[in-house]
Write an enzyme that holds these catalytic residues in place. Sequence first.
Site, PDB file in Angstrom:
ATOM      1  N   LYS A  33       1.040  -0.981  -0.208  1.00 20.71           N
ATOM      2  CA  LYS A  33      -0.311  -0.408   0.222  1.00 20.71           C
ATOM      3  C   LYS A  33       0.662   1.478  -0.182  1.00 20.71           C
ATOM      4  CE  LYS A  33      -0.441   0.069   4.985  1.00 20.71           C
ATOM      5  NZ  LYS A  33      -1.603  -1.034   6.111  1.00 20.71           N
ATOM      6  N   TYR A 242      16.025  30.546   7.602  1.00 18.94           N
ATOM      7  CA  TYR A 242      14.831  31.613   7.523  1.00 18.94           C
ATOM      8  C   TYR A 242      14.784  31.783   9.131  1.00 18.94           C
ATOM      9  CZ  TYR A 242      12.220  30.983   3.753  1.00 18.94           C
ATOM     10  OH  TYR A 242      11.691  30.965   2.100  1.00 18.94           O
TER      11      TYR A 242
HETATM   12  C1  LIG Z   1      -0.292  -1.429   6.784  1.00 16.27           C
HETATM   13  C2  LIG Z   1      -1.132  -3.374   7.443  1.00 16.27           C
HETATM   14  C3  LIG Z   1      -0.344  -3.896   7.380  1.00 16.27           C
HETATM   15  C4  LIG Z   1       1.085  -4.032   7.317  1.00 16.27           C
HETATM   16  O1  LIG Z   1       1.981  -3.523   8.285  1.00 16.27           O
HETATM   17  P1  LIG Z   1       3.300  -3.282   8.617  1.00 16.27           P
HETATM   18  O2  LIG Z   1       3.081  -3.211  10.323  1.00 16.27           O
HETATM   19  O3  LIG Z   1       3.688  -2.265   8.192  1.00 16.27           O
HETATM   20  O4  LIG Z   1       4.316  -4.677   8.963  1.00 16.27           O
HETATM   21  C5  LIG Z   1      -1.062  -5.577   6.974  1.00 16.27           C
HETATM   22  N1  LIG Z   1      -2.114  -5.777   7.828  1.00 16.27           N
HETATM   23  C6  LIG Z   1      -3.163  -4.573   7.739  1.00 16.27           C
HETATM   24  C7  LIG Z   1      -4.227  -4.603   8.134  1.00 16.27           C
HETATM   25  C8  LIG Z   1      -2.411  -2.582   7.632  1.00 16.27           C
HETATM   26  O5  LIG Z   1      -2.909  -1.920   7.522  1.00 16.27           O
END
Ligand SMILES: *Cc1c(COP(=O)(O)O)cnc(C)c1O
Length: 345
Positions: A33, A242
């Site tokens: 993702k 800045y």
């Molecule tokens: C993002 C996510 C993962 C992966 O989690 P990590 O901590 O990055 O390994 C797995 N399952 C769900 C439902 C997630 O939202």
Amino acid sequence: MGTGILTIDLNAIAANWRALAGLSRGQTGAVVKANAYGCGAAEVATRLARDGARQFFVATAEEGATLRKALGPGPEINIFSGHMAGDSALIGDHALTPMLNSPAQAARHRAALPDHPYGVQLDSGMNRLGMEAPEWAATRAELEAGPLSLVMSHLACADEPDHPLNAAQLRAFVQMTQGVSAPRSLSATGGILLGPEYHFDLTRPGVGLYGGAPFGAAQPVVALSLPVVQLRDVAPGETVGYAASFTARRPTRIATVSAGYADGLIRYMSGKAQLFAGAVACPLAGRVSMDLLTVDVTDLTEVPDHLDILCAHQGVDDLASVAGTIGYEILTSLGRRYGRRYLGS
Ligand SMILES: *Cc1c(COP(=O)(O)O)cnc(C)c1O
């Protein structure tokens, strides 16, 4: 070149996936993702598919459709947000598998795509996504009668092994999925490290693939090297940047470096973060601006043409802790302006 150079090591991602797969009791998917945590979903997923990954996970159907174009037919692409209104065509056309989060999503899926595979996400105690136990109890028979590919849940505190919610969620998940025929999945990176009773049939690592905590044994994946635009000498009493927030206390050499908060190097790093010339740390002098950093390089005998902000001496989690955040946010903020170089593609 005026942009930073972001190097993403696909061999390291593949090695991390194999290591997490080696720790997992059942099969191992890959969470890609948010553009594979900033590392490039197409590049990462294509490489992991070549190494044997068969189940991929993204947040939205739009991400899934883009990923399908890169992966082609075959690998499962699972959608955490489930079947949202307006997503039926994307899900159907790109053979995506929604993780149904509510009875309303289940009804929407059944009405729009009755024979199309789906998973179910259960809420085992995080109270973020997924069906509550009574909702699942009410829809389970009907959902199990169709093409149910996965029953999953997510741990809220897996990066804290001693947190009592881990065991409570495990108990709730076991209870809710007793006798279910579809494969089960509970653990992301942190859950893999909690031990085999948390693994079930499929694990879903994300951050560990990209070299982040809590997977301490991960190989580092990203390196970020920023070009020095110019050098100047600043006299004691003069200020830099800045708000004039840095004042030279000694004759000071300042390197102005190309990258800033528009590239994900958040402003909170001002006066806190360091860049590296080889193994020598050079502190930021003054504020992070949109496109530029100013760095105190007085102690270098020779200033290289690039300074490193992610490197062997400062990993993603080191920079995150300086910036008051987590490695996940450093990775997903990695700027779109960087020149990207892939190793092992
Ligand atoms: C993002 C996510 C993962 C992966 O989690 P990590 O901590 O990055 O390994 C797995 N399952 C769900 C439902 C997630 O939202």
